[in-house]
Design a protein around this motif. Structure first.
Motif, PDB file in Angstrom:
ATOM      1  N   VAL A   1       0.827  -1.210   0.000  1.00 50.48           N
ATOM      2  CA  VAL A   1       0.000   0.000   0.000  1.00 50.48           C
ATOM      3  C   VAL A   1       0.864   1.263   0.000  1.00 50.48           C
ATOM      4  O   VAL A   1       0.457   2.305  -0.522  1.00 50.48           O
ATOM      5  N   ILE A   2       2.063   1.171   0.553  1.00 42.93           N
ATOM      6  CA  ILE A   2       2.961   2.330   0.627  1.00 42.93           C
ATOM      7  C   ILE A   2       3.362   2.805  -0.771  1.00 42.93           C
ATOM      8  O   ILE A   2       3.509   3.996  -1.023  1.00 42.93           O
ATOM      9  N   TYR A   3       3.557   1.865  -1.681  1.00 45.09           N
ATOM     10  CA  TYR A   3       4.073   2.187  -3.009  1.00 45.09           C
ATOM     11  C   TYR A   3       2.969   2.395  -4.044  1.00 45.09           C
ATOM     12  O   TYR A   3       3.231   2.858  -5.158  1.00 45.09           O
ATOM     13  N   SER A   4       1.750   2.068  -3.674  1.00 43.41           N
ATOM     14  CA  SER A   4       0.665   1.951  -4.632  1.00 43.41           C
ATOM     15  C   SER A   4       0.160   3.282  -5.178  1.00 43.41           C
ATOM     16  O   SER A   4      -0.294   4.146  -4.430  1.00 43.41           O
ATOM     17  N   GLY A   5       0.174   3.414  -6.496  1.00 45.51           N
ATOM     18  CA  GLY A   5      -0.474   4.561  -7.126  1.00 45.51           C
ATOM     19  C   GLY A   5      -1.985   4.480  -7.028  1.00 45.51           C
ATOM     20  O   GLY A   5      -2.669   5.494  -6.891  1.00 45.51           O
ATOM     21  N   THR A   6      -2.515   3.258  -7.084  1.00 44.44           N
ATOM     22  CA  THR A   6      -3.957   3.046  -6.942  1.00 44.44           C
ATOM     23  C   THR A   6      -4.457   3.600  -5.617  1.00 44.44           C
ATOM     24  O   THR A   6      -5.437   4.353  -5.559  1.00 44.44           O
ATOM     25  N   MET A   7      -3.791   3.211  -4.540  1.00 45.50           N
ATOM     26  CA  MET A   7      -4.220   3.667  -3.223  1.00 45.50           C
ATOM     27  C   MET A   7      -3.898   5.139  -2.991  1.00 45.50           C
ATOM     28  O   MET A   7      -4.624   5.836  -2.282  1.00 45.50           O
ATOM     29  N   SER A   8      -2.841   5.633  -3.588  1.00 43.87           N
ATOM     30  CA  SER A   8      -2.510   7.050  -3.424  1.00 43.87           C
ATOM     31  C   SER A   8      -3.570   7.940  -4.054  1.00 43.87           C
ATOM     32  O   SER A   8      -3.872   9.019  -3.529  1.00 43.87           O
ATOM     33  N   ALA A   9      -4.149   7.494  -5.159  1.00 48.18           N
ATOM     34  CA  ALA A   9      -5.247   8.253  -5.753  1.00 48.18           C
ATOM     35  C   ALA A   9      -6.436   8.295  -4.803  1.00 48.18           C
ATOM     36  O   ALA A   9      -7.053   9.348  -4.595  1.00 48.18           O
ATOM     37  N   ALA A  10      -6.758   7.150  -4.200  1.00 49.06           N
ATOM     38  CA  ALA A  10      -7.854   7.107  -3.229  1.00 49.06           C
ATOM     39  C   ALA A  10      -7.540   7.974  -2.021  1.00 49.06           C
ATOM     40  O   ALA A  10      -8.403   8.703  -1.508  1.00 49.06           O
ATOM     41  N   ILE A  11      -6.308   7.916  -1.557  1.00 51.53           N
ATOM     42  CA  ILE A  11      -5.907   8.706  -0.393  1.00 51.53           C
ATOM     43  C   ILE A  11      -5.998  10.197  -0.692  1.00 51.53           C
ATOM     44  O   ILE A  11      -6.414  10.990   0.158  1.00 51.53           O
ATOM     45  N   GLU A  12      -5.628  10.598  -1.898  1.00 50.37           N
ATOM     46  CA  GLU A  12      -5.730  12.016  -2.276  1.00 50.37           C
ATOM     47  C   GLU A  12      -7.174  12.486  -2.166  1.00 50.37           C
ATOM     48  O   GLU A  12      -7.448  13.591  -1.685  1.00 50.37           O
ATOM     49  N   ALA A  13      -8.110  11.642  -2.612  1.00 53.40           N
ATOM     50  CA  ALA A  13      -9.527  11.983  -2.476  1.00 53.40           C
ATOM     51  C   ALA A  13      -9.913  12.041  -1.004  1.00 53.40           C
ATOM     52  O   ALA A  13     -10.638  12.943  -0.568  1.00 53.40           O
ATOM     53  N   GLY A  14      -9.428  11.072  -0.218  1.00 54.27           N
ATOM     54  CA  GLY A  14      -9.731  11.054   1.207  1.00 54.27           C
ATOM     55  C   GLY A  14      -9.244  12.289   1.927  1.00 54.27           C
ATOM     56  O   GLY A  14      -9.914  12.810   2.822  1.00 54.27           O
ATOM     57  N   ILE A  15      -8.080  12.776   1.545  1.00 55.20           N
ATOM     58  CA  ILE A  15      -7.533  13.995   2.145  1.00 55.20           C
ATOM     59  C   ILE A  15      -8.478  15.172   1.922  1.00 55.20           C
ATOM     60  O   ILE A  15      -8.608  16.060   2.769  1.00 55.20           O
ATOM     61  N   GLU A  16      -9.166  15.155   0.789  1.00 57.32           N
ATOM     62  CA  GLU A  16     -10.119  16.219   0.457  1.00 57.32           C
ATOM     63  C   GLU A  16     -11.499  15.976   1.053  1.00 57.32           C
ATOM     64  O   GLU A  16     -12.458  16.683   0.725  1.00 57.32           O
ATOM     65  N   GLY A  17     -11.607  14.987   1.911  1.00 58.22           N
ATOM     66  CA  GLY A  17     -12.874  14.720   2.581  1.00 58.22           C
ATOM     67  C   GLY A  17     -13.872  13.922   1.776  1.00 58.22           C
ATOM     68  O   GLY A  17     -15.064  13.885   2.101  1.00 58.22           O
ATOM     69  N   ILE A  18     -13.403  13.259   0.722  1.00 59.25           N
ATOM     70  CA  ILE A  18     -14.275  12.473  -0.147  1.00 59.25           C
ATOM     71  C   ILE A  18     -14.141  11.001   0.219  1.00 59.25           C
ATOM     72  O   ILE A  18     -13.012  10.488   0.294  1.00 59.25           O
ATOM     73  N   PRO A  19     -15.232  10.283   0.446  1.00 52.96           N
ATOM     74  CA  PRO A  19     -15.136   8.837   0.668  1.00 52.96           C
ATOM     75  C   PRO A  19     -14.411   8.188  -0.503  1.00 52.96           C
ATOM     76  O   PRO A  19     -14.688   8.520  -1.671  1.00 52.96           O
ATOM     77  N   ALA A  20     -13.487   7.282  -0.213  1.00 54.42           N
ATOM     78  CA  ALA A  20     -12.663   6.736  -1.294  1.00 54.42           C
ATOM     79  C   ALA A  20     -12.293   5.287  -1.020  1.00 54.42           C
ATOM     80  O   ALA A  20     -12.084   4.883   0.131  1.00 54.42           O
ATOM     81  N   ILE A  21     -12.188   4.530  -2.106  1.00 54.34           N
ATOM     82  CA  ILE A  21     -11.860   3.109  -2.034  1.00 54.34           C
ATOM     83  C   ILE A  21     -10.883   2.767  -3.146  1.00 54.34           C
ATOM     84  O   ILE A  21     -11.066   3.175  -4.298  1.00 54.34           O
ATOM     85  N   GLY A  22      -9.838   2.013  -2.810  1.00 53.13           N
ATOM     86  CA  GLY A  22      -8.932   1.465  -3.805  1.00 53.13           C
ATOM     87  C   GLY A  22      -9.199  -0.025  -3.959  1.00 53.13           C
ATOM     88  O   GLY A  22      -9.270  -0.747  -2.964  1.00 53.13           O
TER      89      GLY A  22
ATOM     90  N   GLY B   1     -11.233  10.301   7.961  1.00 51.17           N
ATOM     91  CA  GLY B   1      -9.778  10.137   8.027  1.00 51.17           C
ATOM     92  C   GLY B   1      -9.280   8.802   7.524  1.00 51.17           C
ATOM     93  O   GLY B   1      -8.103   8.486   7.683  1.00 51.17           O
ATOM     94  N   THR B   2     -10.159   8.006   6.901  1.00 49.03           N
ATOM     95  CA  THR B   2      -9.739   6.712   6.380  1.00 49.03           C
ATOM     96  C   THR B   2     -10.222   6.538   4.947  1.00 49.03           C
ATOM     97  O   THR B   2     -11.194   7.151   4.518  1.00 49.03           O
ATOM     98  N   VAL B   3      -9.527   5.681   4.233  1.00 55.76           N
ATOM     99  CA  VAL B   3      -9.992   5.181   2.945  1.00 55.76           C
ATOM    100  C   VAL B   3      -9.927   3.657   3.021  1.00 55.76           C
ATOM    101  O   VAL B   3      -9.221   3.096   3.864  1.00 55.76           O
ATOM    102  N   LEU B   4     -10.646   2.989   2.146  1.00 56.98           N
ATOM    103  CA  LEU B   4     -10.680   1.532   2.175  1.00 56.98           C
ATOM    104  C   LEU B   4      -9.733   0.949   1.134  1.00 56.98           C
ATOM    105  O   LEU B   4      -9.742   1.357  -0.025  1.00 56.98           O
ATOM    106  N   ASN B   5      -8.914   0.006   1.570  1.00 60.34           N
ATOM    107  CA  ASN B   5      -8.009  -0.724   0.689  1.00 60.34           C
ATOM    108  C   ASN B   5      -8.575  -2.129   0.502  1.00 60.34           C
ATOM    109  O   ASN B   5      -8.541  -2.946   1.413  1.00 60.34           O
ATOM    110  N   VAL B   6      -9.117  -2.392  -0.682  1.00 54.48           N
ATOM    111  CA  VAL B   6      -9.788  -3.656  -0.961  1.00 54.48           C
ATOM    112  C   VAL B   6      -8.935  -4.487  -1.913  1.00 54.48           C
ATOM    113  O   VAL B   6      -8.562  -4.020  -2.995  1.00 54.48           O
ATOM    114  N   ASN B   7      -8.615  -5.717  -1.494  1.00 54.14           N
ATOM    115  CA  ASN B   7      -7.857  -6.633  -2.341  1.00 54.14           C
ATOM    116  C   ASN B   7      -8.668  -7.896  -2.581  1.00 54.14           C
ATOM    117  O   ASN B   7      -9.306  -8.422  -1.658  1.00 54.14           O
TER     118      ASN B   7
END
Length: 257
Positions: free
Chosen positions: A110-131, A165-171
């Motif tokens: 998850v640290i290296y993931s571009g997929t999750m970083s996109a979701a996290i960027e949305a989460g930082i803006e207060g948007i519910p987000a899932i990778g 303050g969270t996003v969901l990481n789904v595998n």
């Protein structure tokens, strides 16, 4: 009631089968806008573009997505979300979904993931987000077994909201629909990559390097994402972007600064 507005992005590029699958699933839930990289951006983490220009081209990739507003962006996954929110969307989306990634983003990945970083960027803006990620790196990976689970997870997130303050990481494990046992909410497993560089020489005699490595699981807990995936379950890890190690604050306050 108005349909939810859904922002779709990824890191494998806008033509990747995984994101095309995700777009078609999201069409069943709400109104979709896509802003995704114009080329693969795997392993980019939360990189953003600072020293060059960004471009966003409106396009249509396939017949099934006709009528959906899509943009191919020259930047990173995090750039795609920033540009979508600041320039390309008339209002904030109700949810941002990223993926479906070709390959696992469980545990330390998850640290290296571009997929999750996109979701996290949305989460930082207060948007519910899932990778979303499928544990199959092949370009021709079969995403069909995951469609109903992906739809259900997004619908549940829209209905209940995602904790602040969270996003969901789904595998999703590489299994058939009949083999999938269900969904487990998990913690991130402790793991690492035992890395090395394969040193070679190019035809001009100059050294170059290929990064290689083996995944090393350091956690035998049965409440982790790695355990869930190995035992036939889709893993859902609530991931926070506050990187403060709160447990260490008291100890550091005892130091004589």
């Amino acid at each position: 009631m108005a349909k939810p507005l859904i922002l779709v992005t990824n890191d494998d590029g806008i033509t990747a089968p995984g994101v095309r699958t995700l777009i078609h699933i999201m069409k069943k839930i709400g109104d979709v806008i896509v802003v995704a990289p114009d080329s693969p951006q795997s392993g980019m983490g939360h990189a953003i573009t600072l020293d060059s220009t960004l471009y966003a081209e409106k396009l249509t990739i396939d017949e099934e997505s006709e009528g959906i507003l899509e943009y191919s962006c020259s930047g990173t996954p995090a750039d795609c979300v920033k540009l979508a929110l600041q320039e390309l969307m008339k209002r904030k989306p109700d949810i941002c979904v990223s993926g479906i990634n070709h390959g696992s983003n469980s545990s330390i990945n998850v640290i290296y993931s571009g997929t999750m970083s996109a979701a996290i960027e949305a989460g930082i803006e207060g948007i519910p987000a899932i990778g979303f990620s499928l544990c199959d790196y092949k370009w021709e990976a079969d995403f069909s077994q995951a469609k109903q689970f992906v739809q259900t997870i997004v619908e549940q997130a829209l209905q209940h909201g995602i904790p602040k303050g969270t996003v969901l990481n789904v595998n999703i494990p590489k299994l058939t629909k009949d083999e999938l046992k269900g969904v487990k909410v998990c913690r991130q497993a402790r793991a690492n990559w035992k890395e090395k560089f394969d040193k070679r020489k190019n035809p001009m005699g100059k050294d170059y390097y290929w990064l290689t490595g083996e995944f090393e699981l350091l956690d035998q807990g049965e409440d982790t994402d790695e355990w869930a995936l190995a035992n036939g379950y889709i893993s859902v890890v609530p991931t926070q972007f506050d990187l403060t190690a709160h447990h260490a604050v008291q100890e550091l306050n005892s130091w004589n600064f």
